[in-house]
Design an enzyme around this catalytic site. Structure first.
Site, short mmCIF file in Angstrom:
data_model
loop_
_atom_site.label_atom_id
_atom_site.label_comp_id
_atom_site.label_asym_id
_atom_site.label_seq_id
_atom_site.Cartn_x
_atom_site.Cartn_y
_atom_site.Cartn_z
N GLN A 70 -10.12 -3.73 -3.59
CA GLN A 70 -11.27 -3.28 -3.21
C GLN A 70 -12.42 -3.88 -4.21
OE1 GLN A 70 -12.14 -1.77 -0.17
NE2 GLN A 70 -14.09 -2.48 -0.89
N ARG B 249 0.82 -1.38 -0.04
CA ARG B 249 0.01 -0.11 0.01
C ARG B 249 0.90 1.30 0.09
NH1 ARG B 249 -5.21 1.44 3.49
NH2 ARG B 249 -6.21 0.03 1.73
N ASP C 255 -17.42 6.80 -1.06
CA ASP C 255 -16.04 6.75 -0.68
C ASP C 255 -15.93 7.93 0.13
OD1 ASP C 255 -13.46 6.03 0.62
OD2 ASP C 255 -12.77 6.15 -1.57
N ARG D 105 -13.38 -8.84 1.68
CA ARG D 105 -12.07 -8.59 1.39
C ARG D 105 -11.14 -9.75 1.78
NH1 ARG D 105 -10.17 -3.23 1.37
NH2 ARG D 105 -8.31 -4.13 0.59
N HIS E 93 -7.09 0.80 -6.57
CA HIS E 93 -7.51 0.05 -5.47
C HIS E 93 -8.29 -1.31 -5.76
CE1 HIS E 93 -7.75 -1.29 -1.43
NE2 HIS E 93 -8.63 -0.45 -1.00
N CYS F 293 -16.50 1.43 0.67
CA CYS F 293 -15.23 0.52 0.92
C CYS F 293 -14.93 0.82 2.26
CB CYS F 293 -14.29 1.04 -0.02
SG CYS F 293 -13.77 2.70 0.05
N1 CP Z 1 -11.19 -0.38 2.35
C1 CP Z 1 -10.14 -0.31 2.78
O1 CP Z 1 -8.99 -0.49 1.89
O2 CP Z 1 -9.80 -0.04 4.10
P1 CP Z 1 -8.49 0.20 4.66
O3 CP Z 1 -7.79 1.43 4.57
O4 CP Z 1 -8.72 0.07 6.36
O5 CP Z 1 -7.50 -0.85 4.42
N1 NVA Z 2 -10.27 6.63 -1.31
C1 NVA Z 2 -9.75 6.18 -0.04
C2 NVA Z 2 -9.92 4.93 -0.12
C3 NVA Z 2 -9.79 4.17 1.45
C4 NVA Z 2 -9.80 2.58 1.43
C5 NVA Z 2 -8.37 6.66 0.45
O1 NVA Z 2 -7.64 6.51 -0.42
O2 NVA Z 2 -7.99 7.08 1.61
#
Ligand code: CP
Ligand code: NVA
Length: 301
Positions: A133, A103, A219, A287, A130, A259
């Site tokens: 997701q 990430r 989101d 997930r 992502h 999400c």
């Molecule tokens: N939706 C998602 O990716 O959540 P986190 O940021 O908690 O991993």
């Molecule tokens: N768009 C959000 C998604 C979190 C899972 C972010 O990038 O923070």
């Protein structure tokens, strides 16, 4: 040849459908506590440059359930945080582990890691996309509505990484995506250019976009790394909250998805996210199952 999952374009339509089916199968096994150690003896590194609850825990638990060993690393505790290149990191980790989940802020850095690594690399969210997701979400929609093809998804909010992965999903699966955002928050042109013309339409009026939709999705308005813009975004996104009135415009059987993490009173009202149309916690659960299918698909020998 190793396979990576950096965006949904790394998968063919049939492979996406296979991952959804395998996710459902592994979910069934897990619910009955039937062992499924498909990756016994393997080791998977997970690098986090940004915070995470779902991705961190679902991957770590899923790796353990598959019989493999997870190693969770934060950028700050690695030499990566002191100037070692992402390429050297990928080369070195490949000598120790069988797969890498990352990430990160920069999508380009994840591409560079994948280019140098000799083991599969999975994108666990970048500023651009992502994919894990949306693969999980496809599994959730498959369970609830019997597949996404022919459906209409209305994505209400920021044209961000999650919206981008939805757009890329239209390159592989035949459904209609309506993105509705305030002017100036449209998805990136580079992503729109990769999607088939006609399957994704961008709107600026939530009521128009949500009309008749099968899935209403939202989101956060300020993603990780955009904290300084949060106040401005609160104003700019006024009128874009998913409310019961907005949900009433969607189809009779419409479900609400997010999400997570969610901000009640911002992108969604508490009545909607905690109401009967919301499937967000089943969505979050998937997930775990979908990512186990992704790991098995990329890493099984
Ligand atoms: N939706 C998602 O990716 O959540 P986190 O940021 O908690 O991993
Ligand atoms: N768009 C959000 C998604 C979190 C899972 C972010 O990038 O923070």
């Amino acid at each position: 040849m190793k396979r990576d999952l950096l965006t949904l374009l790394d998968l063919k339509r049939e492979e996406i459908l296979l991952i959804v089916e395998e996710g459902k199968r592994l979910k069934g096994l897990q619910k009955k506590r039937i062992p499924h150690r498909l990756l016994a003896g393997e080791t998977i590194a997970m690098i986090f440059e940004k915070p995470s609850t779902r991705t961190r825990v679902s991957f770590e638990a899923g790796i353990a359930q598959l019989g493999a060993t997870p190693i969770v690393l934060s950028r700050g505790e690695m030499q990566l945080g002191r100037g070692e290149t992402v390429e050297d990191t990928g080369r070195v980790l490949s000598r120790y582990v069988d797969g890498i989940m990352i990430r990160a802020y920069s999508h380009g850095a994840v591409e560079a890691l994948a280019g140098a690594a000799t083991v599969p690399v999975i994108n666990g969210l970048t500023d651009l996309t992502h994919p894990c997701q949306i693969l999980s979400d496809l599994m959730t929609i498959d369970e609830r509505r019997g597949g996404i093809e022919g459906m209409t998804v209305a994505y209400v909010g920021d044209g961000n990484n999650v919206a981008h992965s939805w757009i890329l999903a239209t390159s592989r699966l035949d459904f209609t995506l309506k993105i509705v955002c305030p002017p100036g928050y449209e998805p990136a042109d580079e992503i729109m250019a990769k999607a088939p013309a006609g399957r994704t339409r961008v709107f600026h009026d939530p009521a128009e976009a949500v009309a008749g939709a099968d899935v209403v999705y939202t989101d956060v308005w300020a993603s990780m790394g955009q904290e300084e813009e949060a106040q401005k975004r609160l104003k700019d996104f006024e009128g874009f909250q998913v409310t019961p009135e907005l949900m009433a415009r969607a189809g009779q059987e419409a479900v609400f998805m997010h999400c997570l993490p969610a901000h009640r009173g911002q992108e969604v009202s508490a009545e909607v996210i905690d109401g009967p149309q919301s499937i967000v916690f089943g969505q979050a659960e998937n997930r775990l199952h979908a990512q186990k299918a992704i790991l098995a698909f990329l890493l099984s020998r």
